[in-house]
Design an enzyme around this catalytic site. Structure first.
Site, mmCIF file in Angstrom:
data_model
loop_
_atom_site.group_PDB
_atom_site.id
_atom_site.type_symbol
_atom_site.label_atom_id
_atom_site.label_comp_id
_atom_site.label_asym_id
_atom_site.label_seq_id
_atom_site.Cartn_x
_atom_site.Cartn_y
_atom_site.Cartn_z
ATOM 1 N N ASP A 164 36.756 104.775 104.753
ATOM 2 C CA ASP A 164 36.093 103.554 104.305
ATOM 3 C C ASP A 164 34.650 103.623 104.788
ATOM 4 O O ASP A 164 34.342 103.312 105.934
ATOM 5 C CB ASP A 164 36.800 102.330 104.884
ATOM 6 C CG ASP A 164 36.059 101.026 104.584
ATOM 7 O OD1 ASP A 164 35.044 101.064 103.859
ATOM 8 O OD2 ASP A 164 36.500 99.979 105.084
ATOM 9 N N TRP A 216 37.809 96.257 110.486
ATOM 10 C CA TRP A 216 37.991 96.734 109.110
ATOM 11 C C TRP A 216 39.101 97.773 109.009
ATOM 12 O O TRP A 216 39.880 97.764 108.057
ATOM 13 C CB TRP A 216 36.675 97.269 108.563
ATOM 14 C CG TRP A 216 35.691 96.161 108.343
ATOM 15 C CD1 TRP A 216 34.546 95.911 109.040
ATOM 16 C CD2 TRP A 216 35.822 95.086 107.395
ATOM 17 N NE1 TRP A 216 33.945 94.761 108.571
ATOM 18 C CE2 TRP A 216 34.704 94.236 107.571
ATOM 19 C CE3 TRP A 216 36.766 94.769 106.421
ATOM 20 C CZ2 TRP A 216 34.503 93.087 106.801
ATOM 21 C CZ3 TRP A 216 36.576 93.620 105.653
ATOM 22 C CH2 TRP A 216 35.459 92.805 105.847
ATOM 23 N N LYS A 261 26.227 96.846 101.171
ATOM 24 C CA LYS A 261 25.510 97.168 102.396
ATOM 25 C C LYS A 261 24.430 98.216 102.135
ATOM 26 O O LYS A 261 23.257 97.983 102.397
ATOM 27 C CB LYS A 261 26.490 97.630 103.468
ATOM 28 C CG LYS A 261 27.570 96.579 103.761
ATOM 29 C CD LYS A 261 28.595 97.064 104.755
ATOM 30 C CE LYS A 261 29.769 96.103 104.863
ATOM 31 N NZ LYS A 261 29.403 94.790 105.399
#
Length: 362
Positions: A174, A103, A198
């Site tokens: 992030d 990511w 999430k």
């Protein structure tokens, strides 16, 4: 008796059962309006009140300082891969990216479209296990427009145990897979962003927490949908927001508050992670390839001693009500994502299954 089902998907992830039941009860008639919340105008008084409550609940949970704005936007986490450089830099600037997994690499690749990006640090191996770089190993440019990192990587299952110190450079994080999992000093960051799917709610929504001095500097070519200044000016309603996702996020925030907030959530998350890692470490049949000092509390990848048994493990675990345990294709093996909504009983059910599987096939 109906078999209990536990969803270990990395995202979209499971939501708290009580939140889902409330949403189900309110599906056709929200607050006596006679219509679903997803059918209402986002500018109606009832909806705007709900949105304001959701923001305040999030502020309470995270103790967000008054000089930070909270935005509810489209595009998930990936949308902010572009939103960050477009709002915080000019094309002649440079930015630092700390790489820890897929990511953060994705954020770097997107950032390179808009400015010069430099790698400030990368993982290494300690005794054959993946380890994250310490603060002393980071190479941060004091003139960088911002410093970006991903505190928790879902694929590799690594998590930073510290918040990097970038001096006067704005730290951008992030937090898609770790937000709301434990208390956090928001003042250490310039921008925090997170895809909702999430620990917040369903996919399609992103939450951005941005310090006020970093707002209003978007490049001219920035799409309006990514312009923080426009989002602030219009209370995240410059266009129609993801209304139902925002509503569900608000229910999750209230669920967190009713369960003791982030301090209590951190205790539960630590207990869940310790239960699973303790079992893996005590077995010769399973292994985790992450250094003990940077193991994720949200995403636990593990491998079997014989990968020829992977398909059998997945077949039988699914039949036992343990869903979505297949590891990401990049790392293979298994992965158990144990976000806030996963109860300790779910992790214990997984450990019991793993022990039984080892007895049968080990």
């Amino acid at each position: 008796m109906t078999q209990a089902v536990f969803n270990f998907c990395a995202g979209p992830a499971m939501l708290p059962a009580s939140v889902m039941k409330q949403a189900q009860a309110e599906m056709l008639d929200w607050q006596g309006q006679g219509v679903s919340v997803m059918e209402m105008s986002h500018r109606s008084k009832p909806y705007m009140q709900m949105a304001a409550e959701a923001e305040q609940d999030l502020r309470d949970l995270m103790a967000i300082p008054s000089n930070y704005k909270v935005l509810f936007l489209h595009g998930g986490g990936r949308g902010q891969f572009a939103g960050i450089p477009l709002n915080l830099s000019r094309s002649a600037d440079s930015a630092d990216y700390l790489l820890s997994g897929q990511w953060s690499r994705g954020a770097l690749a997107e950032g390179e479209k808009y400015l010069h990006c430099k790698v400030a640090g990368e993982p290494n191996l300690i005794d054959g296990k993946v380890a994250l770089p310490p603060q002393s190993a980071l190479n941060i440019n004091p003139d960088a427009a911002y410093f970006h990192y991903c505190p928790n990587e879902t694929i590799e299952g690594v998590e930073f145990s510290y918040i990097p110190d970038a001096g006067h450079v704005p730290v951008v994080a992030d937090m898609s897979s770790t937000i709301l999992s434990q208390p956090l000093d928001v003042s250490r960051f310039g921008v925090i962003y997170a895809g909702a799917q999430k620990n917040i709610g369903p996919s399609g929504l992103s939450v951005v927490i941005v310090r006020e001095d970093l707002i209003g500097n978007a490049r001219q070519e920035t799409p309006s949908i990514l312009d923080y200044g426009l989002a602030v000016k219009h209370d995240s309603m410059y266009n129609t927001p993801p209304t139902y996702a925002w509503y569900l996020a608000g229910l999750v925030f209230k669920w967190l508050k009713s369960n003791g907030g982030l301090t209590e959530m951190a205790k539960v998350n630590r207990a869940k992670a310790d239960t699973l890692y303790r079992f893996i470490d005590g077995s010769d049949f399973y292994r985790n390839n992450v250094d003990d000092n940077c193991r994720s509390k949200m995403n636990v990848p593990f491998q079997l001693a014989d990968d020829n048994l992977d398909s059998k493990f997945l077949e039988l675990s699914d039949a036992a009500g343990l869903k979505a345990l297949k590891g990401h294709r990049i790392v293979g093996g298994m992965r158990a994502s144990i976000y806030n909504a996963m109860p300790l009983s779910g992790v214990q059910a997984l450990v019991d299954f793993m022990a039984d599987f080892e007895k049968k096939f080990g």
